[in-house]
Write a protein that holds these residues in place. Structure first.
Motif, mmCIF file in Angstrom:
data_model
loop_
_atom_site.group_PDB
_atom_site.id
_atom_site.type_symbol
_atom_site.label_atom_id
_atom_site.label_comp_id
_atom_site.label_asym_id
_atom_site.label_seq_id
_atom_site.Cartn_x
_atom_site.Cartn_y
_atom_site.Cartn_z
ATOM 1 N N ASN A 2 -46.914 64.928 -1.840
ATOM 2 C CA ASN A 2 -45.988 63.854 -2.197
ATOM 3 C C ASN A 2 -44.678 64.364 -2.783
ATOM 4 O O ASN A 2 -43.724 63.606 -2.917
ATOM 5 N N GLN A 3 -44.627 65.651 -3.145
ATOM 6 C CA GLN A 3 -43.430 66.161 -3.788
ATOM 7 C C GLN A 3 -42.369 66.618 -2.795
ATOM 8 O O GLN A 3 -41.279 66.989 -3.186
ATOM 9 N N ARG A 4 -42.649 66.581 -1.490
ATOM 10 C CA ARG A 4 -41.749 67.185 -0.529
ATOM 11 C C ARG A 4 -40.922 66.171 0.247
ATOM 12 O O ARG A 4 -40.204 66.524 1.171
ATOM 13 N N ASN A 5 -41.013 64.902 -0.101
ATOM 14 C CA ASN A 5 -40.326 63.877 0.672
ATOM 15 C C ASN A 5 -38.825 64.134 0.792
ATOM 16 O O ASN A 5 -38.227 63.887 1.835
ATOM 17 N N GLN A 6 -38.196 64.638 -0.259
ATOM 18 C CA GLN A 6 -36.747 64.785 -0.266
ATOM 19 C C GLN A 6 -36.273 65.905 0.659
ATOM 20 O O GLN A 6 -35.118 65.930 1.058
ATOM 21 N N SER A 10 -35.388 64.372 8.831
ATOM 22 C CA SER A 10 -35.415 62.919 8.965
ATOM 23 C C SER A 10 -36.396 62.446 10.026
ATOM 24 O O SER A 10 -36.934 61.346 9.930
ATOM 25 N N LYS A 11 -36.657 63.241 11.043
ATOM 26 C CA LYS A 11 -37.535 62.815 12.123
ATOM 27 C C LYS A 11 -38.998 63.134 11.862
ATOM 28 O O LYS A 11 -39.869 62.734 12.628
ATOM 29 N N GLN A 12 -39.272 63.870 10.797
ATOM 30 C CA GLN A 12 -40.648 64.230 10.491
ATOM 31 C C GLN A 12 -41.317 63.117 9.702
ATOM 32 O O GLN A 12 -40.719 62.560 8.784
ATOM 33 N N PRO A 13 -42.560 62.743 10.066
ATOM 34 C CA PRO A 13 -43.228 61.670 9.338
ATOM 35 C C PRO A 13 -43.466 62.039 7.877
ATOM 36 O O PRO A 13 -43.617 63.209 7.536
ATOM 37 N N LEU A 14 -43.479 61.020 7.040
ATOM 38 C CA LEU A 14 -43.723 61.255 5.615
ATOM 39 C C LEU A 14 -45.136 61.763 5.404
ATOM 40 O O LEU A 14 -46.054 61.425 6.151
#
Length: 336
Positions: A2-6, A10-14
């Motif tokens: 969860n810490q890598r969202n930033q 942009s095209k990679q799924p969360l």
């Protein structure tokens, strides 16, 4: 995850959020990994809101123990706000103290409680500590963390216990009868060695060696016969949490009288180096198997002229001076 969202393209799924939402309720504080073997690994979550939870690595809850009713059933231990937990290693030749989980109530009443690690049941009569500051006694002002003293066990991951260190080459090596644990008694500015049933072994002050407010200790890393311990310091004092740092101590691995030495071989001035980026108050630190260091900082009050303190993680590489042939030279020339 969860810490890598930033930092994701942009095209990679969360990333997938793992685990029951219960795990994020309250104030999650301590997280401990138990590796029984390659297929059985568990996490123990210490939550300040009167709860300790055991999960799989996928976040599936095995059990969750709620202490919120202890104001009625166990008022002598109230308030309780768990900060850390550690499994008592299993023994190859005994059932003494097996299947136990020690829980540090750092932000509550200063006790260490014992649970059945399989069921989460609280074991009556096995609590020790409580508020105090007397020397040579298992009293704690703030037992922020309870860690395994790796000098007292044979396995690097704390999963098994033997009477002597597996890497010892000295036949006269003093045998230990049981594993030892190190309590980071933060407000008393000391480390306290105890057995699983709360017997006091010794203490070592940290403020006298420039490491005030110790939050944790990890002495799992051994290199060429020397054992290293990482101790994060929250800051100078509660009135001025400046100069947060991590100290690296050194001792001989076969020195059974000390799980850590008193000699500091490195001090990483986290706040001075990275304070403006939010890394200000070291709250936890672990040594990896290659000697590298990972430091977690608390998002506490901001240091003067450094901006906001943030909840951060930093990675520090173990550096070694080498000759022209890339062969390591003397230990004294090595640093983090």
């Amino acid at each position: 995850k969860n810490q890598r969202n930033q930092s994701l393209p942009s095209k990679q799924p969360l990333p997938e959020i793992l685990g029951d939402p219960l795990l994020s309720l309250g104030t999650p504080h301590g997280l401990r990994l138990e590796k029984q073997n390659d297929t059985h690994q568990y996490l123990y979550h210490a939550n300040n809101n009167q709860r300790v939870t055991k999960t799989t690595l996928q976040g599936d809850i095995v059990w969750s123990t709620d202490f919120s009713h202890w104001n009625v059933t166990h008022p002598q231990y109230w308030p309780i706000r768990p900060t850390d937990a550690i499994v008592v290693p299993t023994s190859s030749n005994s059932t003494h103290d097996e299947g136990l989980l020690l829980v540090a109530d750092g932000y509550g009443s200063g006790w260490v409680h014992t649970l059945n690690k399989t069921t989460g049941e609280y074991l009556e009569g096995r609590s020790f500590g409580g508020r105090g500051s007397g020397p040579d006694e298992p009293f704690f002002a703030l037992p922020h963390s309870i860690s395994l003293d790796y000098a007292s066990v044979s396995s690097g991951n704390g999963g098994s216990f033997d009477t002597a260190s597996s890497s010892s080459k000295n036949n006269n090596h003093k045998k230990k009868e049981q594993p030892l644990f190190i309590v980071s008694d933060r407000n008393n500015q000391r480390l306290v060695w105890v057995t699983a049933d709360g017997k006091f072994i010794k203490e070592q002050r940290t403020d006298t060696t420039g490491t005030p407010l110790p939050c944790n200790i990890d002495n799992s890393y051994v290199e060429e016969g020397k054992r290293y311990a990482a101790i994060p310091s929250l800051g100078h004092d509660y009135g001025s949490l400046v100069n947060g740092s991590v100290s690296i101590y050194e001792s001989l691995e076969d020195d059974n009288d000390a799980g850590i030495g008193t000699a500091i071989v490195a001090r990483i001035e986290i706040a001075q180096l990275l304070g403006r980026q939010g890394h200000q108050h070291p709250h936890d630190a672990i040594l990896l198997s290659n000697g590298d260091l990972v430091v977690c900082c608390w998002s506490g009050p901001p240091n003067p002229n450094q901006g906001q303190a943030k909840g951060t993680i930093s990675y520090w590489e173990r550096l070694r001076s080498v000759t022209e042939t890339q062969a390591p030279i003397k230990e004294s020339a090595e640093k983090w």
